[in-house]
Design a protein around this motif. Structure first.
Motif, PDB file in Angstrom:
ATOM      1  N   UNK A 195     100.149  33.261  15.030  1.00  0.00           N
ATOM      2  CA  UNK A 195      99.350  32.345  15.804  1.00  0.00           C
ATOM      3  C   UNK A 195     100.168  31.133  16.158  1.00  0.00           C
ATOM      4  N   UNK A 196     100.566  30.585  17.134  1.00  0.00           N
ATOM      5  CA  UNK A 196     101.328  29.332  17.566  1.00  0.00           C
ATOM      6  C   UNK A 196     100.066  28.479  17.492  1.00  0.00           C
ATOM      7  N   UNK A 197     100.450  27.346  16.774  1.00  0.00           N
ATOM      8  CA  UNK A 197      99.217  26.323  16.284  1.00  0.00           C
ATOM      9  C   UNK A 197      98.922  25.521  17.436  1.00  0.00           C
ATOM     10  N   UNK A 198      99.828  25.593  18.523  1.00  0.00           N
ATOM     11  CA  UNK A 198      99.639  24.497  19.730  1.00  0.00           C
ATOM     12  C   UNK A 198      98.440  25.147  20.411  1.00  0.00           C
ATOM     13  N   UNK A 223     100.748  37.048  18.090  1.00  0.00           N
ATOM     14  CA  UNK A 223     101.159  38.696  18.107  1.00  0.00           C
ATOM     15  C   UNK A 223     100.471  39.299  16.950  1.00  0.00           C
ATOM     16  N   UNK A 224     100.233  40.421  17.266  1.00  0.00           N
ATOM     17  CA  UNK A 224      99.670  41.332  16.263  1.00  0.00           C
ATOM     18  C   UNK A 224     100.773  42.592  15.776  1.00  0.00           C
ATOM     19  N   UNK A 225     101.110  42.389  14.429  1.00  0.00           N
ATOM     20  CA  UNK A 225     101.971  43.655  13.808  1.00  0.00           C
ATOM     21  C   UNK A 225     101.214  44.350  13.068  1.00  0.00           C
ATOM     22  N   UNK A 226     100.637  45.641  13.442  1.00  0.00           N
ATOM     23  CA  UNK A 226      99.876  46.386  12.451  1.00  0.00           C
ATOM     24  C   UNK A 226     100.712  46.879  11.265  1.00  0.00           C
ATOM     25  N   UNK A 257      90.502  36.024  24.874  1.00  0.00           N
ATOM     26  CA  UNK A 257      91.172  35.171  24.753  1.00  0.00           C
ATOM     27  C   UNK A 257      92.500  35.585  23.877  1.00  0.00           C
ATOM     28  N   UNK A 258      92.361  36.407  22.822  1.00  0.00           N
ATOM     29  CA  UNK A 258      93.137  36.850  21.967  1.00  0.00           C
ATOM     30  C   UNK A 258      94.490  37.673  22.917  1.00  0.00           C
ATOM     31  N   UNK A 259      93.900  38.677  23.687  1.00  0.00           N
ATOM     32  CA  UNK A 259      95.041  39.184  24.533  1.00  0.00           C
ATOM     33  C   UNK A 259      95.711  38.317  25.566  1.00  0.00           C
ATOM     34  N   UNK A 260      94.824  37.451  26.021  1.00  0.00           N
ATOM     35  CA  UNK A 260      95.357  36.504  27.177  1.00  0.00           C
ATOM     36  C   UNK A 260      96.521  35.699  26.397  1.00  0.00           C
ATOM     37  N   UNK A 261      96.326  35.092  25.200  1.00  0.00           N
ATOM     38  CA  UNK A 261      97.652  34.423  24.475  1.00  0.00           C
ATOM     39  C   UNK A 261      98.318  35.187  24.218  1.00  0.00           C
ATOM     40  N   UNK A 262      98.234  36.370  23.837  1.00  0.00           N
ATOM     41  CA  UNK A 262      99.186  37.326  23.210  1.00  0.00           C
ATOM     42  C   UNK A 262     100.171  37.568  24.577  1.00  0.00           C
ATOM     43  N   UNK A 263      99.672  37.785  25.807  1.00  0.00           N
ATOM     44  CA  UNK A 263     100.467  37.906  26.763  1.00  0.00           C
ATOM     45  C   UNK A 263     101.285  36.744  27.298  1.00  0.00           C
ATOM     46  N   UNK A 264     100.851  35.496  26.674  1.00  0.00           N
ATOM     47  CA  UNK A 264     101.779  34.513  26.818  1.00  0.00           C
ATOM     48  C   UNK A 264     102.734  34.056  25.815  1.00  0.00           C
ATOM     49  N   UNK A 303     107.860  35.499  17.349  1.00  0.00           N
ATOM     50  CA  UNK A 303     107.870  36.873  17.817  1.00  0.00           C
ATOM     51  C   UNK A 303     108.688  37.219  18.985  1.00  0.00           C
ATOM     52  N   UNK A 304     109.453  38.196  18.949  1.00  0.00           N
ATOM     53  CA  UNK A 304     110.364  38.866  20.019  1.00  0.00           C
ATOM     54  C   UNK A 304     109.772  40.100  20.592  1.00  0.00           C
ATOM     55  N   UNK A 305     109.143  39.895  21.720  1.00  0.00           N
ATOM     56  CA  UNK A 305     108.507  41.196  22.241  1.00  0.00           C
ATOM     57  C   UNK A 305     109.297  42.287  22.715  1.00  0.00           C
ATOM     58  N   UNK A 306     109.042  43.449  22.415  1.00  0.00           N
ATOM     59  CA  UNK A 306     109.823  44.732  23.167  1.00  0.00           C
ATOM     60  C   UNK A 306     108.870  44.799  24.395  1.00  0.00           C
ATOM     61  N   UNK A 307     109.134  45.879  24.894  1.00  0.00           N
ATOM     62  CA  UNK A 307     108.333  45.944  26.307  1.00  0.00           C
ATOM     63  C   UNK A 307     107.301  47.038  26.161  1.00  0.00           C
ATOM     64  N   UNK A 308     107.129  47.599  24.898  1.00  0.00           N
ATOM     65  CA  UNK A 308     106.455  48.780  24.492  1.00  0.00           C
ATOM     66  C   UNK A 308     105.104  48.284  24.052  1.00  0.00           C
ATOM     67  N   UNK A 309     104.237  49.214  23.832  1.00  0.00           N
ATOM     68  CA  UNK A 309     102.628  49.017  23.357  1.00  0.00           C
ATOM     69  C   UNK A 309     102.599  49.866  22.286  1.00  0.00           C
ATOM     70  N   UNK A 310     102.016  49.196  21.159  1.00  0.00           N
ATOM     71  CA  UNK A 310     101.623  50.052  19.990  1.00  0.00           C
ATOM     72  C   UNK A 310     100.551  50.908  20.267  1.00  0.00           C
TER      73      UNK A 310
END
Lengths: 109, 591
Positions: free
Chosen positions: B383-386, B333-336, B322-329, B355-362
């Motif tokens: 994390x968006x509260x909604x 976001x996770x900033x290491x 679910x974490x990665x599902x919502x991340x893709x929406x 969050x402003x996502x770039x197209x790259x992966x960490x």
């Protein structure tokens, strides 16, 4: 004031006495409404939090659970009590259900 | 069946049900279109009111707000239920006795003035559009996450469904659809709550579970454990808020009074047969609402516990699905920040802004954000509260059909409220502006057609606001309450309880309340958001609670102006006398 009222509809004295009784009832219920939400849930919350209701600190319980249950109780009590008062002063709408429904079903299929 | 198929099945079936009801209950007259003929059973009306009332904000956002705000979120719980006491005791029976179609009807007649009616229409349209934007946004979120289609197409599908049953059926179609929507949404809310409560405490009743011990063998109570866990991570205690007492007080009061002043809620009480039914109906509405509202605090607390448990100190490569599902929406976001590949969840913002996502992966595969990190917080999670309610079944590892049910429930909540709002907007245009003000000679058929056209136009505007939203769901909705509390509630209340209030006073009060509240909110939320901190607020009251000051201003100005101008004509005293007694409601209707 309301000379055109039929006698069985309650006289204007009845109507003003009813309104005074209604206001008295409303004032006491609004005091309870204020006490459980703003009183117990907000102003005295920290004091009440030293007591526990199961795993709930009491003030927290009033703010997130208890006040809502009391709100329901207030409406139920008011509905019941004001109906008694209306009957006492002959201003109730008990025999109007038929009129309301027949008036409303004209356009229904 | 996989979860995705189940979601399509549940959402499709619920939509088919709503459309079926709409076709069965088409409106044939303006009275049916505006107030469902005035013959709705009080229990049915209570259920419809509950669905009308519980919006995307209640269903989707509220438990999330509670999860992240703890005690501070009590303002929503008390505010959005306490208003029904005001409605049942102070407004609904008298407005029903008055017996017309709309809120501006009452204000225009009681204050014997077309100007007062037009001011009321302006307040109403303002409040309703602010509110509806949030609903369409909620529809968009559910569609994009669960049906994997862009938010725009989600909003358009939602608009299409509402169009069918609101424009065809009017209030009659809406009422019976809302009954079905209530059943869907409450079932969808309660099932995961039972599951979660049982999983965490062993007690399936969430209201009791929240006051029980965690069944991990520690013997700690849920709230006790939550307080400890959060303190550990640098947050404040869950059961202790961070808002000032005056702000909590004012927000709660503004939400309560605002609830009682919301036109789409008030108008529901025009649909029951008589005045005493309006009281009963408000009681039933609150019972149906309380079922969800007393469950939400439990859902919020369980969700927060689960969230910390499953995310904190977990390496990203093993992050739950679910974490990665919502991340893709874009909603998580996770900033290491320390580069260890492990997610640290702590107090404070992980980075500046949304969050402003770039197209790259960490390096661990996370989506990279371009936001500047906040250096004085170790937190790495946005994390968006909604998302909490929607993600809850996944976080708790519940079966696929529960997830599908929640998707259908979220849509039911958003659609039912949107339809109720569209109805009051369209009736205020066709009935109050056209029939009662500018074109009194319009015929019944013409008025009905105008109502349908207005509803269609309102849907299009609402959809636009949903696709290009002015903010996140609950925040947008909070504004409507301040405006309703400051403008409509005082005018209606004084219209019933004071015989000496005249048109000059009422109009001056409404305008003052609306302008002040709007200006205050617009300044802090739109014009100068950087200044939106407690030091700059009037008396320490945030924009969410300022409706209380607007309301006080409305009352004060109305009373002063009324003292200085001519008393209302004698027939007004007779009108007030007649709405104060329940007897005679049937005869009070003029259609």
């Amino acid at each position: 004031m309301a000379q055109d009222n039929l006698p069985e509809n309650g006289t204007s004295q009845d109507e003003s006495a009813y309104w005074r009784a209604n206001i008295r009832l409303l004032v006491s219920l609004m005091i309870i409404w204020f006490a459980v939400s703003f009183g117990a849930g907000i102003l005295f919350r920290e004091f009440l939090d030293q007591f526990m209701l199961g795993g709930y600190p009491l003030g927290f319980w009033f703010a997130q659970q208890g006040s809502i249950y009391v709100f329901i109780g207030l409406i139920v009590f008011y509905s019941w009590r004001i109906h008694k008062i209306e009957q006492r002063y002959h201003v109730d709408d008990d025999d109007e259900r038929s009129a309301g429904i027949s008036g409303s079903q004209e356009g229904e299929d | 069946m996989d979860t995705q198929t189940l979601i399509y099945l549940f959402v499709g079936a619920s939509f088919a049900l709503y459309i079926g009801i709409a076709i069965w209950s088409r409106a044939g007259s303006t009275k049916e279109f505006y107030v469902a003929g005035g013959g709705v059973n009080p229990v049915v009306n209570g259920m419809a009111t509950a669905a009308d009332w519980m919006s995307a904000a209640s269903f989707i956002s509220m438990a999330g707000l509670i999860a992240f705000l703890g005690y501070d979120a009590s303002v929503y719980l008390m505010g959005w239920t306490g208003g029904y006491v005001l409605l049942a005791l102070l407004l609904a029976p008298y407005l029903r006795k008055f017996g017309q179609f709309t809120v501006p009807d009452f204000i225009g007649t009681r204050y014997y003035s077309k100007a007062a009616r037009v001011v009321a229409v302006i307040c109403l349209i303002f409040i309703s559009f602010t509110y509806i934007a949030g609903q369409m946004r909620g529809v968009g979120i559910v569609f994009s996450r669960f049906l994997d289609i862009p938010i725009m197409w989600g909003v358009i599908s939602g608009m299409g469904i509402v169009f069918i049953y609101a424009v065809l059926g009017g209030m009659k179609g809406i009422t019976y659809t809302q009954v079905a929507q209530y059943c869907v949404l409450i079932f969808a809310y309660m099932v995961p709550a039972f599951f979660l409560s049982f999983l965490i405490t062993g007690n399936p009743i969430p209201q009791l579970g929240l006051g029980s011990q965690v069944n991990d063998g520690s013997g700690m109570y849920v709230l006790e454990k939550l307080n400890l866990v959060l303190l550990d991570l640098g947050f404040g205690e869950y059961t202790n808020g961070s808002k000032s007492m005056i702000d909590v007080f004012c927000i709660t009061l503004a939400l309560m009074v605002g609830t009682a002043g919301l036109p789409h809620v008030i108008v529901r009480f025009f649909t029951v047969p008589k005045a005493s039914d309006a009281r009963k109906s408000a009681g039933w509405a609150l019972v149906f609402i309380a079922l969800l509202y007393t469950t939400a605090p439990a859902v919020g607390a369980f969700a927060r516990l689960n969230f910390v448990d499953t995310v904190n100190e977990q390496s990203y490569t093993e992050a739950p699905e679910w974490f990665t599902n919502w991340e893709s929406n874009d909603l998580i976001a996770f900033q290491d920040k320390n580069g260890d590949g492990v997610m640290q969840y702590r107090a404070g913002n992980a980075f500046e802004g949304a969050p402003e996502f770039s197209d790259e992966r960490g390096p661990s595969g996370e989506r990279l954000v371009t936001n500047a990190p906040v250096s004085d917080s170790e937190n790495e999670i946005y994390v968006d509260r909604d998302i909490m309610v929607l993600a809850n079944p996944e976080i708790g590892n519940l079966p696929g059909w529960v997830i599908a049910l929640v998707a259908a429930g979220g849509l039911a909540a958003a659609l039912s409220t949107a339809a109720g709002l569209l109805l009051v907007i369209s009736s205020s245009v066709s009935h109050d502006l056209l029939k009662s003000t500018f074109r009194p000679d319009i015929c019944e058929k013409g008025e009905l057609l105008a109502a349908r056209i207005a509803a269609t136009a309102a849907i299009v505007v609402a959809g636009y606001l949903g696709i290009y939203p002015p903010g996140w769901v609950a925040q947008v909705v909070a504004f409507a309450f301040g405006l309703a509390a400051a403008s409509l509630f005082p005018a209606i209340f004084m219209g019933i309880f004071s015989k000496s209030m005249n048109k000059e006073g009422a109009i001056a009060g409404m305008v003052a309340g609306l302008v002040f509240t709007f200006a205050y909110i617009a300044y802090f939320k739109l014009a100068n958001p950087a200044a939106n901190v407690a030091e700059n607020w009037l008396f320490g009251i945030s924009p969410e609670g300022i409706g209380v000051v607007g309301m006080a201003l409305n009352f004060a100005i109305a009373i002063i102006v009324a003292k200085l101008t001519a008393a209302p004509p004698p027939q007004i005293a007779r009108l007030v006398d007649s709405i104060r007694v329940p007897r005679g409601a049937g005869g009070a209707q003029n259609h």
